[in-house]
Design a protein around this motif. Sequence first.
Motif, PDB file in Angstrom:
ATOM      1  N   ALA A 123      -1.493   5.984  -3.230  1.00  0.00           N
ATOM      2  CA  ALA A 123      -2.915   6.307  -3.168  1.00  0.00           C
ATOM      3  C   ALA A 123      -3.638   5.358  -2.222  1.00  0.00           C
ATOM      4  O   ALA A 123      -4.510   5.763  -1.461  1.00  0.00           O
ATOM      5  N   LEU A 124      -3.249   4.074  -2.264  1.00  0.00           N
ATOM      6  CA  LEU A 124      -3.929   3.099  -1.392  1.00  0.00           C
ATOM      7  C   LEU A 124      -3.546   3.305   0.065  1.00  0.00           C
ATOM      8  O   LEU A 124      -4.319   2.999   0.959  1.00  0.00           O
ATOM      9  N   LYS A 125      -2.323   3.762   0.296  1.00  0.00           N
ATOM     10  CA  LYS A 125      -1.894   3.973   1.683  1.00  0.00           C
ATOM     11  C   LYS A 125      -1.848   5.456   1.981  1.00  0.00           C
ATOM     12  O   LYS A 125      -0.881   5.952   2.566  1.00  0.00           O
ATOM     13  N   ARG A 126      -2.880   6.149   1.574  1.00  0.00           N
ATOM     14  CA  ARG A 126      -2.877   7.591   1.727  1.00  0.00           C
ATOM     15  C   ARG A 126      -2.728   8.004   3.185  1.00  0.00           C
ATOM     16  O   ARG A 126      -3.367   7.443   4.071  1.00  0.00           O
ATOM     17  N   GLY A 127      -1.854   8.966   3.414  1.00  0.00           N
ATOM     18  CA  GLY A 127      -1.666   9.458   4.777  1.00  0.00           C
ATOM     19  C   GLY A 127      -0.669   8.655   5.590  1.00  0.00           C
ATOM     20  O   GLY A 127      -0.296   9.060   6.683  1.00  0.00           O
ATOM     21  N   SER A 128      -0.218   7.507   5.053  1.00  0.00           N
ATOM     22  CA  SER A 128       0.737   6.693   5.812  1.00  0.00           C
ATOM     23  C   SER A 128       2.144   7.255   5.672  1.00  0.00           C
ATOM     24  O   SER A 128       2.383   8.189   4.907  1.00  0.00           O
ATOM     25  N   ALA A 129       3.062   6.659   6.417  1.00  0.00           N
ATOM     26  CA  ALA A 129       4.456   7.105   6.344  1.00  0.00           C
ATOM     27  C   ALA A 129       5.007   6.895   4.944  1.00  0.00           C
ATOM     28  O   ALA A 129       5.691   7.761   4.396  1.00  0.00           O
ATOM     29  N   THR A 130       4.676   5.741   4.334  1.00  0.00           N
ATOM     30  CA  THR A 130       5.152   5.464   2.966  1.00  0.00           C
ATOM     31  C   THR A 130       4.702   6.574   2.029  1.00  0.00           C
ATOM     32  O   THR A 130       5.488   7.078   1.229  1.00  0.00           O
ATOM     33  N   VAL A 144     -11.337   6.469  -6.576  1.00  0.00           N
ATOM     34  CA  VAL A 144     -11.708   5.678  -5.405  1.00  0.00           C
ATOM     35  C   VAL A 144     -12.933   6.271  -4.715  1.00  0.00           C
ATOM     36  O   VAL A 144     -13.727   5.559  -4.096  1.00  0.00           O
ATOM     37  N   ASN A 145     -13.137   7.583  -4.851  1.00  0.00           N
ATOM     38  CA  ASN A 145     -14.285   8.212  -4.198  1.00  0.00           C
ATOM     39  C   ASN A 145     -15.569   8.137  -5.007  1.00  0.00           C
ATOM     40  O   ASN A 145     -16.595   8.634  -4.582  1.00  0.00           O
ATOM     41  N   GLN A 146     -15.483   7.513  -6.208  1.00  0.00           N
ATOM     42  CA  GLN A 146     -16.675   7.484  -7.062  1.00  0.00           C
ATOM     43  C   GLN A 146     -17.694   6.469  -6.547  1.00  0.00           C
ATOM     44  O   GLN A 146     -17.352   5.522  -5.829  1.00  0.00           O
ATOM     45  N   ASP A 147     -18.942   6.666  -6.992  1.00  0.00           N
ATOM     46  CA  ASP A 147     -20.019   5.799  -6.509  1.00  0.00           C
ATOM     47  C   ASP A 147     -19.842   4.338  -6.901  1.00  0.00           C
ATOM     48  O   ASP A 147     -20.112   3.444  -6.116  1.00  0.00           O
ATOM     49  N   TYR A 148     -19.371   4.105  -8.150  1.00  0.00           N
ATOM     50  CA  TYR A 148     -19.316   2.708  -8.592  1.00  0.00           C
ATOM     51  C   TYR A 148     -18.292   1.901  -7.814  1.00  0.00           C
ATOM     52  O   TYR A 148     -18.416   0.701  -7.664  1.00  0.00           O
ATOM     53  N   ILE A 186     -10.097  -2.669  -6.379  1.00  0.00           N
ATOM     54  CA  ILE A 186      -9.052  -1.780  -6.891  1.00  0.00           C
ATOM     55  C   ILE A 186      -8.623  -2.212  -8.282  1.00  0.00           C
ATOM     56  O   ILE A 186      -8.622  -1.429  -9.230  1.00  0.00           O
ATOM     57  N   GLY A 187      -8.264  -3.500  -8.422  1.00  0.00           N
ATOM     58  CA  GLY A 187      -7.654  -3.976  -9.667  1.00  0.00           C
ATOM     59  C   GLY A 187      -8.619  -3.896 -10.833  1.00  0.00           C
ATOM     60  O   GLY A 187      -8.253  -3.519 -11.941  1.00  0.00           O
ATOM     61  N   LYS A 188      -9.885  -4.273 -10.602  1.00  0.00           N
ATOM     62  CA  LYS A 188     -10.777  -4.393 -11.742  1.00  0.00           C
ATOM     63  C   LYS A 188     -11.601  -3.132 -11.981  1.00  0.00           C
ATOM     64  O   LYS A 188     -11.845  -2.742 -13.107  1.00  0.00           O
ATOM     65  N   HIS A 189     -12.014  -2.491 -10.900  1.00  0.00           N
ATOM     66  CA  HIS A 189     -12.910  -1.344 -11.083  1.00  0.00           C
ATOM     67  C   HIS A 189     -12.187  -0.004 -11.039  1.00  0.00           C
ATOM     68  O   HIS A 189     -12.347   0.804 -11.938  1.00  0.00           O
ATOM     69  N   ALA A 190     -11.406   0.192  -9.995  1.00  0.00           N
ATOM     70  CA  ALA A 190     -10.805   1.517  -9.827  1.00  0.00           C
ATOM     71  C   ALA A 190      -9.644   1.743 -10.795  1.00  0.00           C
ATOM     72  O   ALA A 190      -9.595   2.732 -11.522  1.00  0.00           O
ATOM     73  N   LEU A 191      -8.728   0.779 -10.823  1.00  0.00           N
ATOM     74  CA  LEU A 191      -7.477   0.994 -11.542  1.00  0.00           C
ATOM     75  C   LEU A 191      -7.707   1.251 -13.029  1.00  0.00           C
ATOM     76  O   LEU A 191      -7.087   2.128 -13.618  1.00  0.00           O
ATOM     77  N   ARG A 192      -8.646   0.477 -13.613  1.00  0.00           N
ATOM     78  CA  ARG A 192      -8.850   0.621 -15.063  1.00  0.00           C
ATOM     79  C   ARG A 192      -9.259   2.036 -15.415  1.00  0.00           C
ATOM     80  O   ARG A 192      -8.825   2.590 -16.422  1.00  0.00           O
ATOM     81  N   ASN A 193     -10.094   2.615 -14.573  1.00  0.00           N
ATOM     82  CA  ASN A 193     -10.526   3.984 -14.875  1.00  0.00           C
ATOM     83  C   ASN A 193      -9.470   5.014 -14.507  1.00  0.00           C
ATOM     84  O   ASN A 193      -9.352   6.045 -15.156  1.00  0.00           O
ATOM     85  N   ALA A 194      -8.702   4.681 -13.476  1.00  0.00           N
ATOM     86  CA  ALA A 194      -7.665   5.627 -13.075  1.00  0.00           C
ATOM     87  C   ALA A 194      -6.560   5.696 -14.117  1.00  0.00           C
ATOM     88  O   ALA A 194      -5.821   6.675 -14.189  1.00  0.00           O
TER      89      ALA A 194
END
Lengths: 496, 321
Positions: free
Chosen positions: B121-128, B215-219, B234-242
Motif C-alpha cells: 500500500a505504501l509503495k503503490r504502483g511500484s514494481a514491488t 490514507v486518503n482520509q482527511d485526518y 502511517i504508524g500512529k494514525h493510518a495503520l491503527r484505523n486500517a
Amino acid sequence: MTSRRTSLLKVFVWGRRNIPGWGFYARGSRKFGALLLMYFLAFPVIILLNLDQFLMVIESMALSAFLLAMDFDHHTLFVRGDVIEHYLATIFLVVMPVLLWWLNRRHMRTLAEDRDIHELSQWALAWREFKKNNIAASALVFIILLYTTAFLCPYIAPYHPNAFQDGLVTKFRAPFSEVTILYLKEPRVRPLGTEALQMRSEYPSVVGDLVRTNIALTDDGFSKERTVAAFRVEAANVKATVGDSLVSIPIATLAGSIPEEFSGTRFHLMGTDSYGRDILSRIIYGSRVSLSLGFVAVLLSVSLGTLIGLLAGYYGKYADSILMRLVDILLAFPALFLILIIISAFESIAVPRVVLIVLVLGLTSWMGISRLVRGEVLSVKEREFVLAARALGIGHARILSKHILPNILTPIIVNATLRIGGIILVEAALSYLNIGVQQPTASWGNIIFEGKDFLSHAWWISTLPGFAIVLVVVSFNLVGDGLRDSFDPMLNNERL
Amino acid sequence: MIRYIIKRVMSAIPLLFGLLTFTFFIIRLAPGDPMSLYIQADVDPMYAENLRNTLGLNDALPLQYVKWVKGMLTGELGMSFSKHADVSRILADTIPNTLLLTVFALFFNFLIGIALGVTTALKRGSATDHIVNVSSLFVYSMPEFWLGLMLILGVSLQLDLLPASGMHSPLAKYLSFPEYVWDVLQHMVLPVFVLGVASAAATGRYMRGSLLEVVNQDYVRTARAKGLSEFLVIGKHALRNALIPIITLLGLSLPFLLGGAVIVETVFAWPGMGKLTVDAIFARDYPLIIACTLVSGVMVIAGNLLADILYAIVDPRIRYD
C-alpha cells in the motif's frame, strides 16, 4: 477499372457485415476484431482438419435421428453415452460460427452511426471500460478459449482420455516422450457383431450402419497398433522388447514390409500416467468437469441465493428472520464438512456423481449471495422509483423482477464470477479426498489424486493439472476484478 | 455491551442445537452401515447385530433422537464406533495437534499478510507492489492440497530437507525432549507454510485495500499537514484505523483454528481435527461426526461473536444496544 473497384468495394462491404471481426477491425477495434476473426476462422479450420471424423458424426447423427423418429421403442439400442459428446462437439462446431455470424451481422446493422456516450446502456459502458483493462480482457479471452476446448475435446484431444495399452511400455512416460508403435494389419479385437441389435429393430440395415459408425467414432485407434519399447528386424520377424521380455512378431501381420511403413511413434506432450494414459488428453477432457461444474454450480447457488435474498429483503418481518436464521445455521457449518457429510450420505443414490456434486456445491454456497442481495434490496426498496412503482399499484412479483433485480444485478454478477474460481478449487479438493468425480472420468482434481502416490518418480502426473487449475482460477479472479472495476468507474479512478 | 453479549450467546444456543439436529438426521438418513467394519467373512454376523443393539442403532429414529438429546444435555458425547474410545477422550487427544498447526499458521498468516499489505500500500504502483499483487493472486488461486504436494515433491523428495508427512518420526518416543520438539518442528514447517502463507496472500490484499482507503482520509492529510514524520503518520494514525477490518478478519478466522486444516492435514497425514472429521464421516462414526460438528459449530459462532465484539472495542463509533 471502375467496375472492378466497385466490385471490390462490394466484397468489403459484404465481408464487414458477414465475416465476424472484419467489421470491428475496419472500424478501429483492431485487437477485438482480429481476435474475433481468428476465433471465427478456427471453426472451419478444425472441421477441415478433422473432416473424416466430422462427416462420421454427421452420418451418425442423421441415422440416430432417423431411428429416433421411426423406431422410438428401441432407442436405447442405439443411443450411446460416449457418442453424445461427439454430437455435442459437432453441434457446437456448427452452431457457434453461425451464431457469431448472426450476432456480428445484427451488431453491424444497429451500429450504422456512432452513438453518443450518453445513449449507451450501463452494460455497453461497462464493456467499454472492460476492454480497456488489458489483463482482465486477456483473462476473458483465455477463459473463452478454454470453454471452446472443453466443448470440442473429441476434436482437439490427441488421444482418447481413457485409452491405454501395454502398461509395461507406456506407463510413466515423462513429458515430451515418444512411444514406438507397430501398425498391425488387422485390429487385435474385432468389433462386436451387430446382428443381435439389428434383429430387434424394424430397420436392421440402418441400425447396422449406425452401430458401425459409432464404433468407428468411439474407437481409440489403439486396436490396430501395438506399443513396444524397442524393436529390430530379424528375417521375417520383428523382435520387440516389451517390459523384460522379447516378443517375436511376424512381419506378415504388420501393415507394411519395411520399418518406415509399419512403425511409428506416439507423442505424449505431458507424459503418461500410471496406466499409460495420455495426460494432455486427460487434462483436456478433465477441463469439461471443472469448467462445467464450476459454471453450473455457481449458476445454481447464485439463483437460489438471489431468490432467497430478494424474498428476505423485500418482504421483511417473518420471512426475513426465518430465512436469515436458516442462513446463519448453514453458515455455522464449516463448508467443507457440510459438503463431505452430504456427499457421503448420498453417494449410493443412483445419480451421476457430477450431478450430485453440482447440487451439493450449489446448495451449500448460496448463503453469502443471499446476504449480499438482501442488503442491496433493503437499500433499493426505499428508493423513489420503487415507491413510485408501488404507488402505481404494480404487483410485488413485477416490482421485484423489473425494478429491483436489474438494479442490484452488478454486484451479483461480479460476485458470481469471483465465486467460480472458488467452486473449482472446492471441486478439486473433493476429488483429492476421493469423493469427487470418480475414475475413469478425468477431472483435474482426480488426476492430481491419482498421481500423488507416484510423486517421487512421476512428478508430472500431479504437477501439470495443478497448473491448469491455477491458471483457470487466476483468470476467473482477474475477470471478476475487471468486471467490478468496469461497472464502477469511480472506484477505478480512485485506485491509481 | 454485556447485555448484547449475553443476548448473542443465548441466541447462539438454538442455532447450535439446530445445526446438531440437522447433522444428526442427515447422517442417520443416509444409506450405509456404521457396523460395516464388522461384516466380514471371519466375523460372526451376530457380533455386528449385538453391537448395533448395545449402541442403540436398531431403535426407531425418534427414540434415538431423544436419547441423543438426553446425552447432549448431560454433556455425554458417547463412544466412537470406529475408534473404540470416548469421543471426549479422542477430541482431547486431537485438538492440541490441530491447534499446534493452526495457531502457528494463523500467526504467520497475519504477520506476513499485514507486512505485505502495508508494504504494497505504501509503495503503490511500484514494481514491488505489482510483483506482490501478482504472486499473491497466484497463491490464493492455488488448490492448497496441490501446493502441499508440490512442496512435498520439491522440499522433501527432491532436496530431502524436511519430512514429508506425519507429526513426528516413527521412533520419536525414544528421543529426548529437546530432540522431540525439534522433530515435531521439522514436521510442522510444510503444513504451517501451506496454511499460513496461502491465507497471508488474501490477508495482504485485504490489508492493502484497507490502508489505501485510510490514507486518503482527511485526518491523515491533517497529520501530514501538521508536519508529523511519515513514520508517525502511517504508524500512529493510518495503520491503527486500517487494522480495524483485519481484527474482524481475525475473529472470523477462529473457526479455522479447529476446522480449517482438513485438506492440509489429509495431505500431510497430520493427526488433527480435520483428518479426524474426514475419517469419521467416511466410517459413519455418528457420535464422532456430531462431536466434530459441535466443536466447529461452537468455533464459528464464537468467532462471529468475537469479531463483532472486537469491532466494537476497536471502533468506538459502533454501538450495540
